[in-house]
Write an enzyme that holds these catalytic residues in place. Structure first.
Site, PDB file in Angstrom:
ATOM      1  N   HIS A 243       0.805  -1.242   0.125  1.00 49.89           N
ATOM      2  CA  HIS A 243       0.034  -0.158   0.026  1.00 49.89           C
ATOM      3  C   HIS A 243       1.049   1.397  -0.030  1.00 49.89           C
ATOM      4  CE1 HIS A 243       0.711  -0.740   4.230  1.00 49.89           C
ATOM      5  NE2 HIS A 243      -0.444  -1.281   4.416  1.00 49.89           N
ATOM      6  N   ASP A 316      -6.397  -3.861  -0.044  1.00 53.12           N
ATOM      7  CA  ASP A 316      -6.183  -3.581   1.189  1.00 53.12           C
ATOM      8  C   ASP A 316      -7.480  -3.657   2.003  1.00 53.12           C
ATOM      9  OD1 ASP A 316      -5.095  -3.251   3.756  1.00 53.12           O
ATOM     10  OD2 ASP A 316      -4.467  -1.326   3.717  1.00 53.12           O
TER      11      ASP A 316
HETATM   12  O1  DOR Z   1      -5.903   0.682   7.404  1.00 51.38           O
HETATM   13  C1  DOR Z   1      -5.494  -0.516   7.627  1.00 51.38           C
HETATM   14  N1  DOR Z   1      -6.134  -1.511   8.062  1.00 51.38           N
HETATM   15  N2  DOR Z   1      -4.112  -0.765   7.343  1.00 51.38           N
HETATM   16  C2  DOR Z   1      -3.473  -1.961   7.646  1.00 51.38           C
HETATM   17  O2  DOR Z   1      -2.322  -1.847   7.407  1.00 51.38           O
HETATM   18  C3  DOR Z   1      -4.090  -2.845   8.536  1.00 51.38           C
HETATM   19  C4  DOR Z   1      -5.551  -2.880   8.122  1.00 51.38           C
HETATM   20  C5  DOR Z   1      -6.488  -3.579   8.989  1.00 51.38           C
HETATM   21  O3  DOR Z   1      -6.348  -4.745   9.423  1.00 51.38           O
HETATM   22  O4  DOR Z   1      -7.551  -3.058   9.378  1.00 51.38           O
END
Ligand code: DOR
Length: 443
Positions: A243, A316
């Site tokens: 990301h 993501d």
């Molecule tokens: O925004 C995010 N949510 N970034 C991450 O790296 C982990 C992810 C999550 O697991 O909710």
């Protein structure tokens, strides 16, 4: 390879029925051509003009592509099944055109041993798409002790990451890369220097100042990108950067790749569509790690995708329950949904927007390039006889408006509500099975 549950009402798979996709345009890594496609069993058996089959789908005006491949999916199982399960997440994936996802290991417990890898792969056998998993680099993702990467690699894990956090210790990361190089696997990093990001909840800039929220500078990401590129040079390991969100990161990746290092990178749809101005109402739907950045960064990510510095779009997809996302901005967990929106956002933003990408270029970054990064050998393949039937059929001209429902996900943290987008997934075929037909999941 996972077994896909076959239901009689879903044509395809091993049921002896020839499924004909009639009148579409095939787009894959080898180019673009008008052709019918016939699927039998788990394979594409014919591609060409005027073919016939037992079950026919009229796909005139549509594109047949190798199925999409997501390198970055939070399926939340085991441990947070109220937010998502392998079953619900894989259904969202199939609806988004994906035939394979790579599950992130920040589950509870973390995917840091052969036992947990086995559990996830086992649950994935009944899923709507092929479920692969990444393994953690360190035990419990705690950043202190290397996880048993060899036993996970022996089960087919090709990519290791502590995603959710970055490995802070330089020496430990060096050792992980040395170990990973020996195992012929890829080390993937969530680049965030904790000393610079602790206590922050958005990007540091004009908007964080205006909103009175503690911000993290772009340098929190960039310092770790810089370190990991240096360690990849030192160790010869393959490095994948997760990301990527800043102009500085894109520039460093371009230089590393130009210098011949085995460095790849991905960016998420929210980092080429949304800016930190979205946080203006303190709505935690827009809270994510790394945070939404400024306009210059968003443009640099789009340009980096266009010139292939960033060779994958990864969602993501990070489901969180409404009660968690309704917490005050600084307390809410970071993350947003992505699987059902990525393709349309990419077409709308990167093909129709200033980056001016071709549809084939977008599909390369959503399908065959990520498949190559994760070494998923049955995905992203050319649409040709003898190849696995992992395909999606896209109507590139269909426009639609993203709603707040969250689609097939158990969560509803959608940051794109009300957005008009172009490009709709009509059908998804996974291992020869029609898992999505006319935009409806068949399971
Ligand atoms: O925004 C995010 N949510 N970034 C991450 O790296 C982990 C992810 C999550 O697991 O909710």
């Amino acid at each position: 390879m996972s077994e896909v549950v076959r239901l009689p009402e879903r044509p395809g798979g091993d049921d002896g029925v020839d499924l004909l996709l009639r009148g579409g345009i095939v787009v894959d890594a080898t180019g673009e051509r008008q052709a019918d496609v016939v699927v039998r069993g788990r394979e594409v058996v014919a591609v060409g003009p005027d073919l016939s089959g037992d079950v026919e789908l009229d796909i005139r005006g549509c594109v047949v592509s190798p199925g999409l491949v997501d390198l970055h999916t939070h399926l939340r199982q085991p441990g947070r099944e109220e937010a998502e399960t392998i079953e619900s997440g894989s259904r969202a994936a199939a609806l988004g055109g994906y035939t394979a996802v790579l599950a992130m290991p920040n589950t509870t417990p973390a995917i840091d041993s052969a036992a947990v890898v086995r559990e996830v792969l086992e649950l994935g056998r009944a899923a709507c798409c092929d479920v692969h998993t990444a393994g953690a680099i360190t035990v419990d993702r705690a950043g202190e002790q290397l996880a048993p990467m060899a036993e996970m690699a022996a089960l087919g894990v090709t990519l290791f990451t502590d995603d959710g956090t970055g490995v802070q210790d330089d020496l430990l990361m060096r050792r992980a890369m040395e170990y990973g190089r020996g195992l012929d696997v890829t080390l993937a990093q969530h680049c965030e220097v904790a000393a610079l990001s602790a206590g922050t909840c958005m990007h540091e800039g004009e908007w964080s100042a205006r909103l009175g929220l503690p911000g993290q500078p772009a340098e929190a990401e960039e310092l770790m990108v810089m370190r990991d590129i240096a360690l990849a040079r030192l160790t010869g390991a393959r490095l994948h950067l997760l990301h990527m969100s800043t102009a500085g990161s894109v520039a460093m990746i371009a230089a590393a790749r130009a210098g011949g290092l085995a460095v790849t990178a991905e960016s998420a749809p929210h980092h080429f569509t949304l800016t930190d101005a979205c946080c203006a109402d303190y709505d935690a739907t827009f809270k994510v790690h790394p945070p939404l950045r400024g306009e210059r960064d968003v443009a640099a990510v789009a340009a980096g995708l266009a010139d292939n510095t960033i060779s994958a779009i990864a969602t993501d997809h990070a489901p969180h329950c409404p009660e968690d996302k309704e917490l005050p901005f600084d307390q809410a967990p970071p993350g947003m949904l992505g699987l059902e929106y990525a393709l349309a956002l990419a077409i709308t933003q990167l093909v129709d927007g200033p980056a001016g990408m071709s549809l084939a270029g977008v599909l390369a970054r959503l399908s065959w390039q990520p498949a190559a990064i994760a070494r998923m050998e049955r995905h992203g393949r050319p649409v040709a006889p003898g190849e696995p039937a992992n395909l999606c059929v896209i109507d590139p001209e269909a426009t639609w408006t993203i709603d707040a429902s969250g689609g097939a996900s158990r969560s509803r943290n959608v940051p794109y509500v009300g957005r008009e987008v172009r490009g709709k997934v009509r059908h998804t075929i996974c291992e020869g099975v029609l898992v999505v037909r006319d935009g409806e999941a068949q399971q």
